[in-house]
Each structure stands twice: as structure tokens, then as C-alpha cells.
Design a protein around this motif. Structure first.
Motif, PDB file in Angstrom:
ATOM      1  N   ALA B 379       0.850  -1.200   0.000  1.00 12.63           N
ATOM      2  CA  ALA B 379       0.000   0.000   0.000  1.00 12.63           C
ATOM      3  C   ALA B 379       0.884   1.247   0.000  1.00 12.63           C
ATOM      4  O   ALA B 379       2.002   1.226   0.529  1.00 12.63           O
ATOM      5  N   PRO B 380       0.405   2.335  -0.608  1.00 16.65           N
ATOM      6  CA  PRO B 380       1.172   3.588  -0.525  1.00 16.65           C
ATOM      7  C   PRO B 380       1.387   3.959   0.948  1.00 16.65           C
ATOM      8  O   PRO B 380       0.463   3.840   1.752  1.00 16.65           O
ATOM      9  N   GLU B 381       2.583   4.382   1.264  1.00 22.16           N
ATOM     10  CA  GLU B 381       2.969   4.517   2.667  1.00 22.16           C
ATOM     11  C   GLU B 381       3.508   5.922   2.901  1.00 22.16           C
ATOM     12  O   GLU B 381       4.370   6.390   2.147  1.00 22.16           O
ATOM     13  N   TRP B 382       3.011   6.602   3.928  1.00 26.52           N
ATOM     14  CA  TRP B 382       3.403   8.000   4.158  1.00 26.52           C
ATOM     15  C   TRP B 382       4.206   8.220   5.437  1.00 26.52           C
ATOM     16  O   TRP B 382       4.793   9.273   5.628  1.00 26.52           O
ATOM     17  N   SER B 383       4.226   7.208   6.321  1.00 27.45           N
ATOM     18  CA  SER B 383       4.905   7.448   7.606  1.00 27.45           C
ATOM     19  C   SER B 383       6.418   7.629   7.405  1.00 27.45           C
ATOM     20  O   SER B 383       7.053   8.406   8.117  1.00 27.45           O
ATOM     21  N   ASN B 384       6.991   6.921   6.442  1.00 28.50           N
ATOM     22  CA  ASN B 384       8.435   7.108   6.174  1.00 28.50           C
ATOM     23  C   ASN B 384       8.710   8.527   5.697  1.00 28.50           C
ATOM     24  O   ASN B 384       9.691   9.155   6.094  1.00 28.50           O
ATOM     25  N   PHE B 385       7.817   9.011   4.836  1.00 27.93           N
ATOM     26  CA  PHE B 385       7.985  10.364   4.305  1.00 27.93           C
ATOM     27  C   PHE B 385       7.958  11.396   5.434  1.00 27.93           C
ATOM     28  O   PHE B 385       8.849  12.256   5.535  1.00 27.93           O
ATOM     29  N   TRP B 386       6.955  11.286   6.304  1.00 28.37           N
ATOM     30  CA  TRP B 386       6.835  12.286   7.367  1.00 28.37           C
ATOM     31  C   TRP B 386       7.983  12.185   8.371  1.00 28.37           C
ATOM     32  O   TRP B 386       8.427  13.182   8.935  1.00 28.37           O
ATOM     33  N   THR B 387       8.478  10.964   8.576  1.00 22.67           N
ATOM     34  CA  THR B 387       9.622  10.796   9.495  1.00 22.67           C
ATOM     35  C   THR B 387      10.865  11.472   8.904  1.00 22.67           C
ATOM     36  O   THR B 387      11.569  12.218   9.600  1.00 22.67           O
ATOM     37  N   ALA B 388      11.114  11.208   7.616  1.00 25.12           N
ATOM     38  CA  ALA B 388      12.278  11.834   6.970  1.00 25.12           C
ATOM     39  C   ALA B 388      12.127  13.354   6.955  1.00 25.12           C
ATOM     40  O   ALA B 388      13.087  14.088   7.209  1.00 25.12           O
ATOM     41  N   PHE B 389      10.917  13.812   6.690  1.00 23.89           N
ATOM     42  CA  PHE B 389      10.644  15.251   6.688  1.00 23.89           C
ATOM     43  C   PHE B 389      10.954  15.850   8.063  1.00 23.89           C
ATOM     44  O   PHE B 389      11.571  16.910   8.184  1.00 23.89           O
ATOM     45  N   LEU B 390      10.531  15.132   9.101  1.00 19.34           N
ATOM     46  CA  LEU B 390      10.760  15.595  10.474  1.00 19.34           C
ATOM     47  C   LEU B 390      12.260  15.681  10.780  1.00 19.34           C
ATOM     48  O   LEU B 390      12.729  16.639  11.402  1.00 19.34           O
ATOM     49  N   PHE B 391      13.014  14.692  10.317  1.00 18.37           N
ATOM     50  CA  PHE B 391      14.473  14.701  10.542  1.00 18.37           C
ATOM     51  C   PHE B 391      15.106  15.915   9.861  1.00 18.37           C
ATOM     52  O   PHE B 391      15.949  16.587  10.442  1.00 18.37           O
ATOM     53  N   LEU B 392      14.693  16.187   8.620  1.00 20.89           N
ATOM     54  CA  LEU B 392      15.260  17.337   7.902  1.00 20.89           C
ATOM     55  C   LEU B 392      14.851  18.642   8.582  1.00 20.89           C
ATOM     56  O   LEU B 392      15.662  19.543   8.790  1.00 20.89           O
ATOM     57  N   PHE B 393      13.578  18.705   8.935  1.00 27.37           N
ATOM     58  CA  PHE B 393      13.054  19.941   9.536  1.00 27.37           C
ATOM     59  C   PHE B 393      13.710  20.196  10.891  1.00 27.37           C
ATOM     60  O   PHE B 393      14.027  21.332  11.240  1.00 27.37           O
ATOM     61  N   SER B 394      13.939  19.102  11.684  1.00 26.73           N
ATOM     62  CA  SER B 394      14.543  19.334  13.003  1.00 26.73           C
ATOM     63  C   SER B 394      15.951  19.886  12.884  1.00 26.73           C
ATOM     64  O   SER B 394      16.383  20.661  13.731  1.00 26.73           O
ATOM     65  N   ALA B 395      16.685  19.462  11.835  1.00 25.34           N
ATOM     66  CA  ALA B 395      18.039  20.012  11.653  1.00 25.34           C
ATOM     67  C   ALA B 395      17.954  21.519  11.436  1.00 25.34           C
ATOM     68  O   ALA B 395      18.766  22.283  11.963  1.00 25.34           O
ATOM     69  N   LEU B 396      16.945  21.932  10.687  1.00 21.67           N
ATOM     70  CA  LEU B 396      16.758  23.359  10.426  1.00 21.67           C
ATOM     71  C   LEU B 396      16.393  24.097  11.729  1.00 21.67           C
ATOM     72  O   LEU B 396      16.899  25.195  11.996  1.00 21.67           O
ATOM     73  N   VAL B 397      15.563  23.455  12.538  1.00 16.80           N
ATOM     74  CA  VAL B 397      15.169  24.061  13.825  1.00 16.80           C
ATOM     75  C   VAL B 397      16.396  24.233  14.715  1.00 16.80           C
ATOM     76  O   VAL B 397      16.582  25.279  15.349  1.00 16.80           O
ATOM     77  N   VAL B 398      17.266  23.219  14.725  1.00 14.33           N
ATOM     78  CA  VAL B 398      18.486  23.292  15.548  1.00 14.33           C
ATOM     79  C   VAL B 398      19.363  24.463  15.080  1.00 14.33           C
ATOM     80  O   VAL B 398      19.881  25.234  15.895  1.00 14.33           O
ATOM     81  N   LEU B 399      19.486  24.623  13.761  1.00  9.86           N
ATOM     82  CA  LEU B 399      20.308  25.718  13.227  1.00  9.86           C
ATOM     83  C   LEU B 399      19.739  27.078  13.623  1.00  9.86           C
ATOM     84  O   LEU B 399      20.458  27.976  14.048  1.00  9.86           O
ATOM     85  N   PHE B 400      18.420  27.205  13.483  1.00 13.10           N
ATOM     86  CA  PHE B 400      17.777  28.471  13.867  1.00 13.10           C
ATOM     87  C   PHE B 400      17.941  28.727  15.362  1.00 13.10           C
ATOM     88  O   PHE B 400      18.168  29.861  15.785  1.00 13.10           O
ATOM     89  N   ALA B 401      17.835  27.661  16.163  1.00  8.62           N
ATOM     90  CA  ALA B 401      17.949  27.813  17.619  1.00  8.62           C
ATOM     91  C   ALA B 401      19.360  28.277  17.985  1.00  8.62           C
ATOM     92  O   ALA B 401      19.539  29.155  18.831  1.00  8.62           O
ATOM     93  N   ARG B 402      20.369  27.696  17.310  1.00  6.43           N
ATOM     94  CA  ARG B 402      21.760  28.095  17.593  1.00  6.43           C
ATOM     95  C   ARG B 402      21.986  29.544  17.192  1.00  6.43           C
ATOM     96  O   ARG B 402      22.649  30.302  17.906  1.00  6.43           O
ATOM     97  N   TYR B 403      21.427  29.912  16.049  1.00  2.00           N
ATOM     98  CA  TYR B 403      21.558  31.303  15.599  1.00  2.00           C
ATOM     99  C   TYR B 403      20.899  32.255  16.604  1.00  2.00           C
ATOM    100  O   TYR B 403      21.470  33.274  16.993  1.00  2.00           O
ATOM    101  N   GLY B 404      19.687  31.867  17.031  1.00  2.00           N
ATOM    102  CA  GLY B 404      18.940  32.704  17.980  1.00  2.00           C
ATOM    103  C   GLY B 404      19.673  32.845  19.303  1.00  2.00           C
ATOM    104  O   GLY B 404      19.737  33.933  19.876  1.00  2.00           O
ATOM    105  N   ALA B 405      20.278  31.733  19.770  1.00  2.00           N
ATOM    106  CA  ALA B 405      20.988  31.760  21.053  1.00  2.00           C
ATOM    107  C   ALA B 405      22.192  32.697  20.967  1.00  2.00           C
ATOM    108  O   ALA B 405      22.476  33.457  21.894  1.00  2.00           O
ATOM    109  N   MET B 406      22.890  32.652  19.825  1.00  5.30           N
ATOM    110  CA  MET B 406      24.069  33.514  19.680  1.00  5.30           C
ATOM    111  C   MET B 406      23.659  34.974  19.621  1.00  5.30           C
ATOM    112  O   MET B 406      24.301  35.833  20.218  1.00  5.30           O
TER     113      MET B 406
END
Lengths: 47, 434
Positions: B379-406
Motif C-alpha cells: 500500500a502507498p505509505e506515508w509514515s516514512n515520508f513524514w519521518t524523513a521530513f521531520l528529521f530534515l526539519f529538526s536540523a533546520l530548527v536546531v540551526l535556527f535555535a543556535r543562531y537565535g541563542a548567539m
């Protein structure tokens, strides 16, 4: 930048491999059991 | 004037101090206006032959400077010699140190050190309006009255210990615009943040310097300079992810293997219903199992067990459907639903039997339960997509958080943080440091 590129590539390759192999992340959260021959089943973990 | 030496190229012209008779060396002959006697600390006007004492030091101690007077180093494409040193601050503490650099063809520059952070500073010959220079808007970061506390070497102006000026710093990392207000005029200068290692390498300094403390006003944020490129990389990665997912969904076989209405009687409790053998084609793929039932304030549990007829491997899923509703003092409520959906990962192809075991609230009361069981292969499967999306998005959140902290740490050091707005968005800058 190199670390980030490696990270992105790893995420994409993991996604592509898992999807191609028929693995689904949401199957990790279900009530599943896989038994090899000769194993005897226990009981399901109830949600 | 007692001239005691010639001035060979790269050499020093020396004079006798009119206060103590000690030796005063002049490196930038012809442009130096005032010089400090190394022996007594008096500041001498050396602009003409009448060596006049500008100020006498009450006490003078020679300091060990991070960059010694006379040291030469290659910075920004020119060789600079350190000829002067000034400490500025208030009555109680030193805020920063200025090293005056000289090159006969380039003129004068400053290296300014504060809390281990360094700036390469050049004077600007034009008036700055609205804190904008070269089309770049700078933000006010520091404003205070500062005192000349200590001097060594020589200078192209008449310097005086105790002299007080008002200084304003405007930042646009990695640059800083400084305005020095005196009674006569306003002197504008622009500084570029330089890492201490670059200064040490330029002047061949082997000793270890103290680590920089805090975040300097114009210290470039690594996250900030990195962020625009990181965002681009993330957008590309997310685009690839969407393409992969669309391709995976379009090529999924979505093959219906089993779809039956099942009537489970109380007699069958704990006794599985077995299907005829059927073939699951192809290699490893997922199995999507869905149970539909009309439970009403009740529950139903279905165990679907796929047993490979050749290898006897078993793959089981337990589906529980619960639907409850009613009224209470807050009004109507409901929980659960009448459908349960689940997925088994990587089930290999082969000949299988399906064993179905049913239990429910109705069966426990001796009544039958009806439901529909559907099994879909690949069956077409979306949970892998959203998990990978979350991993990519969290890296971006971490970068923004580091920038904000500095940025937060940077503006916490500002003397006028309460007067200005929040830090601006990051801007990409090249590595202009030496």
C-alpha cells in the motif's frame, strides 16, 4: 555544510531504502508479532 | 632637540625625552605627532623640533602587550608595524585596547582587542548618515563615554591620558562602524572582525592568548552565515524527498489480497478462522490491515496472523476497535472510532494462510460480532515520508535555535540593548578575515 549535506543524504537514502524494502515507520507503533519457525507465540502487548 | 640616530629603512629615529632624558623611538617619521617616553611615560609632542611635553605620567609601568611595539605582520595584503598602544575604558576598568598599525604606503590602521575579540579598523574619510555605509544599515550596539587610560608608542595625533570622548558602535556583523565624538569633530571608522588565530599567525605570535569571552558585537554568527546555504540545502533535500515519495506512491502495487465481511459467533471465541492458502506475490513489501465495524459503546479485537506455508514464518497484527459515546455535565462526548488500521513491514512474498481470531464485548456477552477485514499488499505509505521530513526539519530548527541563542548572547552584551529592536535576519557574508 559538509556535515549537513551528509546528514541530508543519509536521511534521504534511509527513506528510499526503507520504502523500497517495504519497511514502514508506523508499523513500529502497532501491535505486531513476527515469529520464526519453531518459536511459540507469547501474548500481544495490548494498546 | 638631541637627535641620536638616523632613520634607515625599517629603522627607528630616536630622541631624548625632555622630561627624563630617556630614549624615545619614532618609527613613522614625518607623520607621528606624539610619542610616549618608555622610561617615564610622558607624552611628547614630536611634530616639530621643539619637543614639548603634552602630559606627564604620575606613574608609568611598561606593560607586556599581546602584540609588542615594533612587531610586523602581514594583514589584508600589506605589512603593518605596530607603533602605538592605547587602553580605553572608564575609571575602574579597561574596556578595550587599540594597537596602532603603520605602513608607509597604506597609512594607519588599528587592531582593537576587547575580551579576546579582535577588529581590524580603518578610518573613514566620509561622513556617515543614518548609520548606513556601503548600502549596509548598521544597528546601534554601544554608546558610552570612554577615557584614554594608558598609552605606549607613538601616534599621529596629540594623545593625552585622561582624555574623554563619547563612542558609539553600530554593528552589521562582521563589521562595526564606530563614531568618536570629541569637542572638535566626529571621527568615523569601520572595523572588521578578525579571529585571534589570524592575528597571531600574521604577527608570528607563539604564546597562547586567553580565549575570547562572550560574543562580540560584530562577531559573525557561524549559524547566521551558514543559515542561508543550509536553508537552500534543506529545500533541495525536501524537494528530493517529495519526488521520491510521489514516485513510491505511484509505483506502489496497492494490491487487494483479502476483503471479507466476517460474522464471529461466541462459539468461535479463541478458535481462529482459517482462510484457504493464497499467494502474496513479489518480494518484501508492506501489508496494510484494516478492520471496519459498527461497534457502539463496545470494543472488538481482531488478530490477523499470516502464516507462510513454506517457511512457517508468522506475521501477526492485533487490531482493536473501540467506540464509546454519551452525555455528561459538559455535554456529549465520544472516544475511539469504528475503524482500525495498521501496517506490517517487509512481509516477504509466498504462499500464506490467514488465521483470524476475534474477541469483543458482544462475544463476551454471548452475542455475535460483525466486521469487515481488508488486507492490501504494498500500500502507498506515508509514515516514512513524514519521518524523513521531520528529521530534515529538526536540523533546520536546531540551526535556527543556535543562531537565535548567539544573537541573544550578543545583544545581552549591548550597552543599549533596550533601545534597539530585535536582531535582524542573518545575512550571508564571505570570509573576509585574514
Amino acid at each position: 555544510m559538509k556535515t549537513l549535506s551528509v546528514y541530508c543524504a543519509t536521511v534521504l537514502l534511509s527513506f528510499a531504502w526503507a520504502t523500497h524494502q517495504g519497511y514502514a515507520v508506523n508499523s513500529l507503533f502497532g501491535n505486531h508479532r513476527h515469529e520464526e519457525p519453531g518459536q511459540h507465540s507469547g501474548t500481544f502487548y495490548h494498546k | 632637540m638631541a637627535e641620536t640616530g638616523k632613520y634607515p629603512p625599517g629603522g627607528v629615529k630616536t630622541f631624548s625625552c625632555p622630561n627624563c632624558g630617556g630614549t624615545i623611538g619614532i618609527r613613522a617619521v614625518g607623520v607621528t605627532v606624539s610619542a610616549v617616553c618608555e622610561s617615564c611615560g610622558s607624552v611628547i609632542d614630536v611634530a616639530n623640533d621643539e619637543l614639548r611635553i603634552i602630559s606627564k605620567a604620575l606613574e608609568h609601568t611598561r606593560k607586556n602587550l599581546l602584540l609588542p611595539l615594533g612587531a610586523r605582520g602581514q594583514l589584508f595584503g600589506a605589512e603593518w608595524e605596530i607603533i602605538g598602544y592605547v587602553e580605553r575604558g572608564d575609571e575602574d576598568s579597561t574596556w578595550w585596547c587599540e594597537y596602532l598599525l603603520f605602513n608607509p604606503w597604506q597609512g594607519f590602521r588599528f587592531l582593537v582587542e576587547s575580551d579576546g575579540h579582535w577588529n581590524f579598523v580603518k578610518m573613514l574619510r566620509r561622513e556617515i548618515v543614518d548609520a548606513t555605509y556601503d548600502g549596509k544599515k548598521y544597528k546601534l550596539f554601544f554608546r558610552d563615554s570612554v577615557l584614554v587610560k594608558y598609552v605606549m608608542g607613538e601616534f599621529y595625533w596629540r594623545i593625552k591620558v585622561g582624555e574623554r570622548v563619547t563612542v558609539e558602535d553600530f554593528i552589521a556583523p562582521p563589521y562595526v562602524l564606530s563614531a568618536e565624538y570629541s569637542d572638535q569633530d566626529i571621527i568615523w571608522s569601520q572595523g572588521l572582525y578578525v579571529r585571534p588565530e589570524a592575528i597571531q599567525a600574521a604577527f608570528n605570535i607563539k604564546e597562547e592568548w586567553p580565549e575570547p569571552t562572550g560574543i562580540a558585537g560584530n562577531e559573525p554568527s557561524r549559524s547566521g552565515t551558514f543559515l542561508p546555504r543550509a536553508i537552500t540545502a534543506m529545500v533541495v533535500a525536501m524537494g528530493c524527498l517529495v519526488v521520491f515519495q510521489v514516485m513510491a506512491a505511484m509505483t506502489a502495487r496497492n494490491q487487494l489480497l483479502f476483503d471479507q465481511n466476517i460474522h464471529a459467533s461466541p462459539m468461535q471465541k479463541d478458535a481462529p478462522t482459517t482462510t484457504e492458502p493464497f499467494t502474496i506475490p513479489g518480494g518484501d513489501a508492506n501489508l496494510e490491515i484494516t478492520v471496519f465495524t459498527k461497534v457502539d459503546n463496545d470494543w472488538l479485537e481482531v488478530e490477523a496472523e499470516f502464516v507462510n506455508q513454506d517457511t512457517e514464518q508468522r506475521y501477526s497484527a492485533l487490531e482493536t476497535v473501540e467506540y464509546y459515546h454519551g452525555y455528561d455535565s459538559d455535554g456529549s462526548w465520544s472516544e475511539g472510532g469504528q475503524t482500525s488500521w495498521d501496517m506490517l513491514s517487509a512481509v516477504p512474498g509466498g504462499k500464506y494462510r490467514l488465521f483470524i481470531t476475534t474477541d469483543s464485548g458482544a462475544i463476551a456477552k454471548g452475542q455475535p460480532s460483525d466486521y469487515r477485514l481488508r488486507v492490501v499488499r504494498d500500500a502507498p505509505e506515508w509514515s516514512n515520508f513524514w519521518t524523513a521530513f521531520l528529521f530534515l526539519f529538526s536540523a533546520l530548527v536546531v540551526l535556527f535555535a543556535r543562531y537565535g541563542a548567539m544573537e541573544q548572547a550578543r545583544w545581552a552584551n549591548s550597552s543599549i540593548a533596550h533601545l534597539v529592536g530585535p536582531p535582524s535576519a542573518p545575512e550571508r557574508v564571505g570570509d573576509e578575515n585574514a
